[in-house]
Scaffold this motif. Structure first.
Motif, PDB file in Angstrom:
ATOM      1  N   GLU A 200      -0.915   4.693   5.715  1.00 37.22           N
ATOM      2  CA  GLU A 200       0.021   3.613   5.412  1.00 37.22           C
ATOM      3  C   GLU A 200       0.903   3.301   6.619  1.00 37.22           C
ATOM      4  O   GLU A 200       1.114   2.126   6.954  1.00 37.22           O
ATOM      5  CB  GLU A 200       0.893   3.992   4.215  1.00 37.22           C
ATOM      6  N   LEU A 203      -1.041   1.395   9.328  1.00 34.70           N
ATOM      7  CA  LEU A 203      -1.334   0.000   8.978  1.00 34.70           C
ATOM      8  C   LEU A 203      -0.073  -0.867   9.063  1.00 34.70           C
ATOM      9  O   LEU A 203      -0.126  -1.995   9.564  1.00 34.70           O
ATOM     10  CB  LEU A 203      -1.942  -0.056   7.578  1.00 34.70           C
ATOM     11  N   VAL A 204       1.049  -0.353   8.584  1.00 36.90           N
ATOM     12  CA  VAL A 204       2.299  -1.106   8.697  1.00 36.90           C
ATOM     13  C   VAL A 204       2.642  -1.324  10.173  1.00 36.90           C
ATOM     14  O   VAL A 204       3.053  -2.416  10.580  1.00 36.90           O
ATOM     15  CB  VAL A 204       3.440  -0.367   7.966  1.00 36.90           C
ATOM     16  N   PRO A 210       3.599  -4.876   3.933  1.00 36.13           N
ATOM     17  CA  PRO A 210       3.732  -3.749   2.999  1.00 36.13           C
ATOM     18  C   PRO A 210       3.123  -4.002   1.626  1.00 36.13           C
ATOM     19  O   PRO A 210       2.611  -3.073   0.996  1.00 36.13           O
ATOM     20  CB  PRO A 210       5.241  -3.554   2.908  1.00 36.13           C
ATOM     21  N   LEU A 213      -1.053  -3.457   1.538  1.00 38.01           N
ATOM     22  CA  LEU A 213      -1.607  -2.207   2.075  1.00 38.01           C
ATOM     23  C   LEU A 213      -2.891  -1.773   1.381  1.00 38.01           C
ATOM     24  O   LEU A 213      -3.780  -1.188   2.011  1.00 38.01           O
ATOM     25  CB  LEU A 213      -0.566  -1.090   1.959  1.00 38.01           C
ATOM     26  N   LEU A 216      -6.576   0.496   1.243  1.00 37.13           N
ATOM     27  CA  LEU A 216      -6.319   0.860   2.634  1.00 37.13           C
ATOM     28  C   LEU A 216      -7.517   0.533   3.524  1.00 37.13           C
ATOM     29  O   LEU A 216      -8.653   0.877   3.203  1.00 37.13           O
ATOM     30  CB  LEU A 216      -6.001   2.356   2.740  1.00 37.13           C
TER      31      LEU A 216
END
Length: 372
Positions: A200, A203-204, A210, A213, A216
């Motif tokens: 997470e 990716l952010v 957000p 997400l 994933l």
């Protein structure tokens, strides 16, 4: 629980409690009729002596955490309800499965990882009876069909304030920016285990919104993780993450908030950036075919009370899950309450349901990246 090593102390439960459980045969049959009183359920309350003659077994992870649960909620519940409540542990999913499969369930209320609880709803765990359990003071969305939260904490970004205090990292993008924030950084790195956190954050940091997400994008996440791999230190236990913080061996740590609190309290020169922290919680659940489901639900309902939750926080530093709980803490302890609006509003939403459905595959992918 997958992240069993997060506890502040060891997982052994007092041998005397185990011997008592063996002698009394935890989970003994309940009386045919249990009268819990009339009217709607109210968390933190049980009818006086309603469970006299009932044996229940409460299972958790031992150490400071389970002792806190026992002192804050379980022992007072036993005194008020008249039940004999035995302690056992640590929580072991193989034992839960063996008990359910053999139709010999001796554990009544079990503290588990929330992702595991979501995956086992209707399989190894039974639906909760919300006529007995009052969830009105539990934050929206945290109580599920088969579990309620036992407490809350989070995965946070801790940083060396001596190095970055004048210009602290503002979120996970800065954690991955080794030019602006040089130095070693640590993340959880257990082969054979994968949980919310590194994917997470990556990716952010790579620009994913957000609220977008899940599911994933693992290739994108691992590509981003590759950009800082040379600067990463991997911790396998909560104790290791705390030691890294206290020693100053790294300048940033992705870690459990309880360990960050303990490390800072012990003198670590770190602070926590709450932007984009990820909520984590333990859950309370009842195994399928437990012998005393009505009594087990009553125990959970009592555990959720504001007074019980406040005391649990005071004893363990974990955040309460009753919105009316008002633990008495020092300034540092108060700053780590994930239930405070100024903290809660900064969280990333973690999709436990998605993780429950995909964790085996995620473990394989995470282990492959770690070994690559």
């Amino acid at each position: 629980m997958l992240n069993i090593t997060k506890r502040l102390a060891g997982t052994a439960v007092a041998s005397a409690s185990l011997l008592l459980a063996a002698a009394c045969g935890g989970g003994a049959a309940a009386p045919a009729d249990i009268d819990l009183g009339s009217g709607p359920a109210k968390s933190g309350v049980v009818k006086k002596d309603a469970l006299k003659g009932v044996n229940l077994t409460f299972v958790s992870y031992g150490g400071v955490y389970q002792k806190g649960q026992q002192d804050a909620a379980i022992d007072p519940f036993a005194k008020e309800s008249g039940a004999q409540v035995l302690q056992d542990g640590p929580t072991d999913y193989a034992k839960v499965k063996a008990q359910v499969d053999s139709a010999n369930v001796t554990w009544d209320v079990v503290d588990t990882d929330s992702i595991w609880a979501a995956a086992q709803c209707g399989k190894l765990l039974q639906p909760l009876d919300y006529k007995i359990i009052d969830k009105s003071k539990v934050p929206e969305g945290l109580a599920t069909e088969c579990s309620v939260p036992a407490m809350q904490y989070g995965m946070v970004l801790a940083y060396n304030k001596n190095k970055f205090g004048a210009n602290p990292p503002q979120g996970w993008a800065d954690f991955f920016d080794t030019a602006k924030f040089p130095g070693k950084r640590a993340i959880p790195g257990n082969p054979g285990d994968s949980a919310p956190g590194p994917f997470e954050a990556a990716l952010v940091a790579d620009g994913v919104a957000p609220d977008k997400l899940y599911p994933l994008d693992v290739p994108r996440a691992t590509k981003k993780l590759d950009t800082v791999r040379a600067d990463l230190v991997f911790w396998k236990t909560g104790a290791e993450s705390q030691q890294l913080l206290e020693s100053g061996e790294v300048d940033m740590v992705m870690m459990w908030s309880g360990r960050a609190y303990a490390g800072i309290k012990n003198g670590g020169t770190f602070d926590v950036q709450w932007n984009q922290w990820m909520p984590i919680m333990d859950s309370l659940a009842v195994p399928k075919n437990a012998k005393n489901p009505k009594a087990a639900m009553a125990m959970i309902n009592y555990y959720l009370g504001a007074q019980q939750q406040a005391k649990l926080t005071e004893l363990t530093s974990y955040s309460p899950i009753n919105t009316d709980a008002k633990p008495k803490l020092d300034e540092l302890g108060t700053s780590f309450l994930t239930t405070r609006p100024e903290v809660a509003d900064k969280r990333l939403t973690v999709d436990d349901k998605w993780w429950a459905e995909n964790q085996p595959e995620m473990i394989e992918k995470w282990s492959a990246w770690l070994g690559g």
